[in-house]
Design a protein around this motif. Structure first.
Motif, mmCIF file in Angstrom:
data_model
loop_
_atom_site.group_PDB
_atom_site.id
_atom_site.type_symbol
_atom_site.label_atom_id
_atom_site.label_comp_id
_atom_site.label_asym_id
_atom_site.label_seq_id
_atom_site.Cartn_x
_atom_site.Cartn_y
_atom_site.Cartn_z
ATOM 1 N N LEU A 178 36.107 -4.964 1.105
ATOM 2 C CA LEU A 178 35.056 -5.111 0.100
ATOM 3 C C LEU A 178 33.680 -5.209 0.747
ATOM 4 O O LEU A 178 32.677 -4.801 0.149
ATOM 5 C CB LEU A 178 35.314 -6.352 -0.765
ATOM 6 N N LEU A 182 30.061 -6.252 -0.510
ATOM 7 C CA LEU A 182 30.249 -7.702 -0.573
ATOM 8 C C LEU A 182 29.214 -8.470 0.237
ATOM 9 O O LEU A 182 28.781 -9.556 -0.170
ATOM 10 C CB LEU A 182 31.654 -8.069 -0.083
ATOM 11 N N PRO A 236 27.781 -9.437 -4.175
ATOM 12 C CA PRO A 236 29.136 -9.347 -4.738
ATOM 13 C C PRO A 236 29.212 -8.489 -5.993
ATOM 14 O O PRO A 236 30.218 -7.809 -6.225
ATOM 15 C CB PRO A 236 29.489 -10.815 -5.030
ATOM 16 N N GLU A 237 28.166 -8.490 -6.787
ATOM 17 C CA GLU A 237 28.158 -7.671 -8.007
ATOM 18 C C GLU A 237 28.178 -6.184 -7.654
ATOM 19 O O GLU A 237 28.817 -5.375 -8.341
ATOM 20 C CB GLU A 237 26.932 -7.997 -8.854
ATOM 21 N N TYR A 252 31.690 -5.345 -6.739
ATOM 22 C CA TYR A 252 32.495 -5.311 -7.960
ATOM 23 C C TYR A 252 32.299 -4.005 -8.724
ATOM 24 O O TYR A 252 33.279 -3.352 -9.129
ATOM 25 C CB TYR A 252 32.117 -6.505 -8.830
ATOM 26 N N GLN A 253 31.058 -3.596 -8.916
ATOM 27 C CA GLN A 253 30.776 -2.372 -9.653
ATOM 28 C C GLN A 253 31.292 -1.141 -8.901
ATOM 29 O O GLN A 253 31.839 -0.210 -9.508
ATOM 30 C CB GLN A 253 29.276 -2.243 -9.921
ATOM 31 N N LEU A 258 35.046 -1.026 -9.337
ATOM 32 C CA LEU A 258 35.411 -0.544 -10.670
ATOM 33 C C LEU A 258 35.370 0.985 -10.724
ATOM 34 O O LEU A 258 36.283 1.626 -11.278
ATOM 35 C CB LEU A 258 34.455 -1.116 -11.722
ATOM 36 N N SER A 265 38.263 -13.454 -6.159
ATOM 37 C CA SER A 265 37.594 -13.496 -7.462
ATOM 38 C C SER A 265 37.339 -12.091 -7.995
ATOM 39 O O SER A 265 37.599 -11.799 -9.177
ATOM 40 C CB SER A 265 36.271 -14.259 -7.330
ATOM 41 N N ILE A 266 36.841 -11.209 -7.142
ATOM 42 C CA ILE A 266 36.580 -9.830 -7.552
ATOM 43 C C ILE A 266 37.884 -9.115 -7.872
ATOM 44 O O ILE A 266 37.992 -8.388 -8.872
ATOM 45 C CB ILE A 266 35.802 -9.086 -6.451
ATOM 46 N N TYR A 267 38.893 -9.334 -7.044
ATOM 47 C CA TYR A 267 40.200 -8.709 -7.297
ATOM 48 C C TYR A 267 40.742 -9.094 -8.671
ATOM 49 O O TYR A 267 41.186 -8.233 -9.444
ATOM 50 C CB TYR A 267 41.195 -9.120 -6.206
ATOM 51 N N LYS A 287 39.249 -10.023 -11.332
ATOM 52 C CA LYS A 287 38.503 -9.414 -12.436
ATOM 53 C C LYS A 287 38.871 -7.944 -12.609
ATOM 54 O O LYS A 287 39.025 -7.459 -13.736
ATOM 55 C CB LYS A 287 36.992 -9.544 -12.182
ATOM 56 N N VAL A 288 39.038 -7.246 -11.481
ATOM 57 C CA VAL A 288 39.297 -5.808 -11.552
ATOM 58 C C VAL A 288 40.732 -5.500 -11.952
ATOM 59 O O VAL A 288 40.989 -4.587 -12.756
ATOM 60 C CB VAL A 288 38.953 -5.137 -10.198
#
Length: 319
Positions: free
Chosen positions: A108, A113, A117-118, A121-122, A125, A153-155, A157-158
């Protein structure tokens, strides 16, 4: 080298690997760069996407599963993170269009990362959506323990939206048992490694019988839950116990081994009818990857020196 000296050498090499001045000196040296690249070619497919895909295709036709990674981590520039994301999407498309069934692995921190972090994440996605359209799975690698909370945390959510995304756990961290019990509630595949990072002694288990037992405990939890798992280890004694317990006979379980590391063991397992995934890497950022492969198994330094002297090896011929 004696075991104590090997450990000291491995620890020193891990520190050297993170030294940007040494890395840049080697990369800019017309004498040293080709020598180190020759050594790296045993463990890295090459510097281009075609190198990785081509060797991956060869291994698939030999009966292996594969995982492909465009090497990189700790990218601190947003534009470079976006370029890395675009390369992973291009890799997904090429594998999909060529009918190559591959898993795509990545850090990441390679896609944002360490910047935001956002952003990671995007980018994830976008990658997950593209991979899902081609029936390709993604695997998030684990990094230093300081990043573990963010990565998980990112994992989480995805994976709620894209079940084709999995995550890696390090058996050496004390926290991992609790993390695994929570992650079993999610649908993504789990890859279990011992852990290659230098961590504070108060948060991790050193290489020992205790760590082997923890590793087996984590695998058993996944097996009993019928959860998809990759057993990522080159520890022959540990793999022997896993085979004796019949874990690799479970349809949700596979062995995963790094390209160029004990290829004869991968071949033996595959020839015995057991599922084996080979982890392939490509890209120009191979220096850190090479250092880690030697640090994890110090006798590889002799192999690296031999390759530097006699020229690069195509490890795919050994499978």
């Amino acid at each position: 080298m004696l075991p104590t000296i090997e450990k000291q050498f491995a620890d020193s090499l891990k520190s050297i690997a993170r030294n940007l001045e040494i890395k840049e000196y080697i990369q800019q040296s017309p004498e040293l760069y080709p020598l180190f690249l020759s050594s790296a070619k045993r463990f890295v497919t090459g510097e281009s996407r075609e190198d990785g895909v081509s060797i991956g295709d060869k291994l698939i036709h030999k009966g292996y599963r594969i995982s492909l990674e465009f090497i990189g981590e700790n990218t601190i520039n947003k534009e470079e993170c976006v370029r890395a994301k675009d390369e992973f999407i291009a890799l997904v498309k090429e594998c999909g269009n060529r009918g190559i069934s591959s898993r795509v692995s990545f850090d990441l921190s390679h896609i944002g990362l360490s910047v935001d972090p956002e952003l990671a994440y995007q980018n994830l996605l976008e990658m997950a959506k593209e991979a899902q359209s081609y029936g390709i799975s993604l695997m998030i690698s684990m990094e230093e323990s300081a990043k573990t909370d963010l990565i998980l945390s990112i994992y989480k959510k995805v994976v709620v939206e894209y079940s084709n995304v999995g995550v890696t756990l390090q058996a050496q961290l004390h926290r991992t048992l609790n993390d695994l019990n929570e992650l079993l509630n999610y649908s993504g595949a789990i890859r279990i490694v011992k852990g290659a990072y230098q961590e504070p002694p108060d948060i991790c288990i050193p290489r020992s019988d205790k760590l082997d037992q923890r590793y087996l405990e984590l695998v058993e939890l996944c097996v009993k839950a019928d959860h998809q798992i990759s057993i990522a280890s080159h520890d022959e004694a540990l793999l022997k116990q896993i085979i004796e317990r019949g874990y690799l006979q479970n349809p949700y379980v596979e062995a995963e081994m790094l390209y160029g590391i004990l290829p004869e063991l991968s071949k033996q397992l595959k020839d015995d009818g057991l599922p084996v995934r080979v982890y392939l890497t490509y890209g120009v950022e191979w220096y850190l990857y090479l250092c880690h492969r030697i640090a994890e198994y110090p006798p590889n330094i002799y192999v690296a020196i031999t390759d530097a002297i006699h020229g690069e090896k195509d490890s795919s011929q050994l499978y």
